[in-house]
Design a protein around this motif. Structure first.
Motif, mmCIF file in Angstrom:
data_model
loop_
_atom_site.group_PDB
_atom_site.id
_atom_site.type_symbol
_atom_site.label_atom_id
_atom_site.label_comp_id
_atom_site.label_asym_id
_atom_site.label_seq_id
_atom_site.Cartn_x
_atom_site.Cartn_y
_atom_site.Cartn_z
ATOM 1 N N GLN A 73 -47.102 50.222 47.004
ATOM 2 C CA GLN A 73 -47.201 51.687 46.829
ATOM 3 C C GLN A 73 -48.127 52.107 47.441
ATOM 4 O OE1 GLN A 73 -43.600 52.873 46.523
ATOM 5 N NE2 GLN A 73 -43.144 51.033 46.801
ATOM 6 N N GLU A 80 -45.797 45.191 54.985
ATOM 7 C CA GLU A 80 -44.822 45.778 55.488
ATOM 8 C C GLU A 80 -44.895 47.179 53.878
ATOM 9 O OE1 GLU A 80 -40.056 46.660 55.595
ATOM 10 O OE2 GLU A 80 -40.903 46.269 57.705
ATOM 11 N N ASN A 112 -44.490 51.455 52.940
ATOM 12 C CA ASN A 112 -43.426 52.898 53.191
ATOM 13 C C ASN A 112 -44.649 54.010 52.788
ATOM 14 O OD1 ASN A 112 -41.530 51.543 53.828
ATOM 15 N ND2 ASN A 112 -40.440 52.981 52.297
ATOM 16 N N ASP A 145 -40.742 58.390 53.893
ATOM 17 C CA ASP A 145 -39.220 57.901 54.336
ATOM 18 C C ASP A 145 -40.137 56.845 56.276
ATOM 19 O OD1 ASP A 145 -38.594 58.927 53.089
ATOM 20 O OD2 ASP A 145 -37.984 60.874 54.341
ATOM 21 N N ASP A 146 -41.565 56.819 55.980
ATOM 22 C CA ASP A 146 -42.152 55.777 57.901
ATOM 23 C C ASP A 146 -41.637 54.009 57.247
ATOM 24 O OD1 ASP A 146 -40.901 57.978 59.163
ATOM 25 O OD2 ASP A 146 -43.684 58.629 59.095
ATOM 26 N N LYS A 147 -41.524 53.103 57.480
ATOM 27 C CA LYS A 147 -42.360 51.643 57.623
ATOM 28 C C LYS A 147 -43.338 52.052 58.101
ATOM 29 C CE LYS A 147 -37.682 49.664 55.820
ATOM 30 N NZ LYS A 147 -38.285 49.986 54.823
ATOM 31 N N SER A 148 -43.602 51.134 57.768
ATOM 32 C CA SER A 148 -45.628 50.982 58.448
ATOM 33 C C SER A 148 -46.064 49.613 58.375
ATOM 34 C CB SER A 148 -46.316 51.455 58.341
ATOM 35 O OG SER A 148 -47.454 51.621 58.626
ATOM 36 N N ARG A 165 -46.218 51.892 62.762
ATOM 37 C CA ARG A 165 -46.266 53.102 62.091
ATOM 38 C C ARG A 165 -45.386 54.820 62.886
ATOM 39 N NH1 ARG A 165 -48.337 58.604 58.496
ATOM 40 N NH2 ARG A 165 -46.193 59.193 58.109
ATOM 41 N N HIS A 208 -42.489 58.340 62.784
ATOM 42 C CA HIS A 208 -42.906 59.192 62.463
ATOM 43 C C HIS A 208 -41.358 60.368 63.481
ATOM 44 C CE1 HIS A 208 -42.593 62.246 59.267
ATOM 45 N NE2 HIS A 208 -43.106 63.287 60.272
#
Length: 264
Positions: free
Chosen positions: A47, A91, A93, A96-99, A131, A133
């Motif tokens: 996180q 991976e 977040n 709300d975006d995965k990167s 990433r 957005h």
């Protein structure tokens, strides 16, 4: 609009939520300024870590020199190469975006873990497209760095001056972590800019920036204050969001400099 809008200050924040660096000029890319928020800290659960929970991050000061990032925290120092990273993708977040990111190196992660008192890693986003957005405002998708949402934040000088007129204890623009500060004529007029050019770069305004509790963190000492959100909430709330500054994107790459005029 008049051509009297001038770039006053330029900032980049190499590591998300750490202190920024002031520049006289910077190279703008789709993801943001070169080296701006290409790195961030993540915890043991992958996180991302920010000043919202760890205000002490404001006391870590980066500098970039000779291809290295040097970090100063109190009496401690550490450096790592801009180019170095491990190979294994992680991976994460960012909201709300995965990167997809990679760890810089174990030594650097251990150094930050020791200073912060909990396990963490310093990770890097390597390339454009790692990433994406989506802007609900523009119905477009942008390649971004590890910033909260958009590549650039721009603030007008009169917006800060108008706020400081209402505050007993004046604050600096650093509370709002802008990338570009421009000299303006009236408060918050930057919200209404559409497309414009600075130096070699064409920019497009996306939307005014909603602010969170992080602007109450005093970057000089890492202490949480009641202002400026308390005062801003009296006159800058739209749809339950406190607005200050505006999110913009670049339409091409190039150099912008302090002193450049904003051309509409």
């Amino acid at each position: 609009m008049s051509a009297s809008y001038i770039v006053k200050e330029i900032y980049i924040y190499p590591i998300k939520s750490l202190a920024g660096i002031s520049y006289q000029n910077a190279f703008a890319e789709e993801m943001g300024f070169e080296n701006d928020r290409r790195w961030m800290l993540i915890d043991a659960k992958n996180q991302f870590i920010t000043q919202r929970e760890h205000r002490i991050l404001s006391q870590f000061y980066p500098q970039i020199s000779d291809g290295k990032i040097n970090i100063t925290f109190q009496d401690y120092k550490h450096e790592f190469s801009i180019e170095e990273h491990l190979d294994n993708p992680i991976e994460v977040n960012v909201w709300d975006d995965k990167s997809e990111v990679v760890e810089v190196n174990k030594l650097t992660s251990n150094w930050f873990s020791e200073q912060l008192g909990f396990e963490c890693k310093l990770v890097k986003i390597i390339k454009s497209g790692d990433r994406k957005h989506e802007s609900s405002q523009l119905k477009e998708t942008f390649n971004v760095s590890l910033a909260d949402g958009y590549p650039y934040l721009m603030i007008g000088s009169e917006s800060l001056d108008f706020l400081n007129e209402k505050l007993a204890d004046k604050i600096t623009i650093l509370r709002f972590r802008p990338n570009i500060v421009i000299r303006t004529q009236t408060p918050h007029e930057e919200d209404d800019f559409t497309t414009f050019k600075i130096g070699e770069v064409q920019f497009k305004n996306v939307k005014p920036c909603g602010r969170c509790i992080m602007v109450n963190n005093d970057p000089e000492n890492g202490k949480l204050k009641k202002e400026p959100l308390k005062t801003l909430s009296k006159y800058r709330v739209v749809n339950n969001s406190v607005l200050f500054g505006t999110n913009i994107v670049s339409l091409n790459s190039g150099v912008i400099s302090v002193g450049d005029e904003i051309i509409f």
